[in-house]
Design a protein around this motif. Structure first.
Motif, PDB file in Angstrom:
ATOM      1  N   SER A  39       0.639  -1.304  -0.223  1.00  0.00           N
ATOM      2  CA  SER A  39      -0.206  -0.041   0.122  1.00  0.00           C
ATOM      3  C   SER A  39       0.660   1.281  -0.176  1.00  0.00           C
ATOM      4  CB  SER A  39      -0.814   0.878   1.376  1.00  0.00           C
ATOM      5  OG  SER A  39      -0.212   0.031   3.137  1.00  0.00           O
ATOM      6  N   GLN A  40       2.433   0.940   0.935  1.00  0.00           N
ATOM      7  CA  GLN A  40       3.102   1.984   0.879  1.00  0.00           C
ATOM      8  C   GLN A  40       2.934   2.546  -0.940  1.00  0.00           C
ATOM      9  OE1 GLN A  40       5.380   0.667   3.266  1.00  0.00           O
ATOM     10  NE2 GLN A  40       4.927   2.848   4.315  1.00  0.00           N
ATOM     11  N   ILE A  41       3.930   1.409  -1.245  1.00  0.00           N
ATOM     12  CA  ILE A  41       4.250   1.532  -2.409  1.00  0.00           C
ATOM     13  C   ILE A  41       3.068   1.581  -3.867  1.00  0.00           C
ATOM     14  CG2 ILE A  41       5.072   0.427  -4.942  1.00  0.00           C
ATOM     15  CD1 ILE A  41       6.801  -1.303  -2.804  1.00  0.00           C
ATOM     16  N   VAL A  42       2.145   1.770  -3.715  1.00  0.00           N
ATOM     17  CA  VAL A  42       1.262   2.165  -4.659  1.00  0.00           C
ATOM     18  C   VAL A  42       0.257   3.739  -4.195  1.00  0.00           C
ATOM     19  CG1 VAL A  42      -1.036   1.748  -5.431  1.00  0.00           C
ATOM     20  CG2 VAL A  42       0.096  -0.132  -5.020  1.00  0.00           C
ATOM     21  N   ASN A  43       0.288   4.054  -3.290  1.00  0.00           N
ATOM     22  CA  ASN A  43      -0.167   5.027  -2.598  1.00  0.00           C
ATOM     23  C   ASN A  43       0.813   5.937  -3.134  1.00  0.00           C
ATOM     24  OD1 ASN A  43      -2.339   4.656  -1.415  1.00  0.00           O
ATOM     25  ND2 ASN A  43      -1.033   3.976   0.578  1.00  0.00           N
ATOM     26  N   ALA A  44       2.347   6.280  -2.969  1.00  0.00           N
ATOM     27  CA  ALA A  44       3.193   6.477  -3.761  1.00  0.00           C
ATOM     28  C   ALA A  44       3.160   7.256  -4.754  1.00  0.00           C
ATOM     29  CB  ALA A  44       3.919   6.312  -2.924  1.00  0.00           C
ATOM     30  N   LEU A  45       3.025   5.780  -6.040  1.00  0.00           N
ATOM     31  CA  LEU A  45       3.131   6.104  -7.457  1.00  0.00           C
ATOM     32  C   LEU A  45       2.362   6.937  -7.811  1.00  0.00           C
ATOM     33  CD1 LEU A  45       4.684   2.280  -7.642  1.00  0.00           C
ATOM     34  CD2 LEU A  45       5.491   3.779  -8.166  1.00  0.00           C
ATOM     35  N   LYS A  46       1.066   6.427  -7.436  1.00  0.00           N
ATOM     36  CA  LYS A  46      -0.490   6.729  -7.726  1.00  0.00           C
ATOM     37  C   LYS A  46      -0.478   8.719  -7.382  1.00  0.00           C
ATOM     38  CE  LYS A  46      -4.107   4.267  -7.368  1.00  0.00           C
ATOM     39  NZ  LYS A  46      -4.905   3.193  -7.351  1.00  0.00           N
ATOM     40  N   GLY A  47       0.202   8.952  -6.610  1.00  0.00           N
ATOM     41  CA  GLY A  47       0.068  10.262  -6.576  1.00  0.00           C
ATOM     42  C   GLY A  47       0.781  10.744  -6.691  1.00  0.00           C
TER      43      GLY A  47
END
Length: 130
Positions: free
Chosen positions: A76-84
């Motif tokens: 979730s940290q990875i996805v949130n950073a990538l999408k944000g």
């Protein structure tokens, strides 16, 4: 696929995921220019957070990324950073978004990849001495 192992003081890992991010409402808004900007954003985030984008591709309404990451990071940290980060940069580039505020759907698909097939692993575990 690479047999790159991430070696640290107390661990050796080989964690890889296939990530798919979809545009809001699955609208076909991603152009070649937009995909290039998103890939660049993903790779910059990966460098800062100490993970790797091994492969990247996409179409008008979604992107795929093959990611190798350390155990200290959650998915979730990875996805949130990538999408944000990619959404903000996409907006600053004045590229068309499917929604006023959002580029991405809040959902995503992720699957672990690599390593031995499950049946091979199960058989290996069954044959270990007690």
């Amino acid at each position: 696929m690479s047999s790159h192992l991430r070696k640290r003081r107390h661990s050796v890992t080989d964690l890889k995921i296939h990530l798919v991010c979809v545009t809001k409402y699955c609208r076909p808004v991603l152009s070649a220019e937009g995909l290039e900007l998103i890939e660049k954003s993903f790779r910059e985030v990966a460098k800062k957070m100490d993970f790797q984008i091994l492969e990247f591709n996409g179409e008008e309404d979604h992107v795929h990324a093959l990611i190798e990451y350390p155990p200290k990071l959650s998915l979730s940290q990875i996805v949130n950073a990538l999408k944000g980060v990619s959404s903000r940069r996409y907006g600053k580039a004045a590229l068309p978004k499917p929604h006023e505020e959002s580029l991405w759907s809040p959902s995503y698909f992720a699957a672990s990849v690599g390593g031995a097939p499950l049946e091979v692993l199960k058989e290996y575990m069954r044959n270990q001495k007690s």
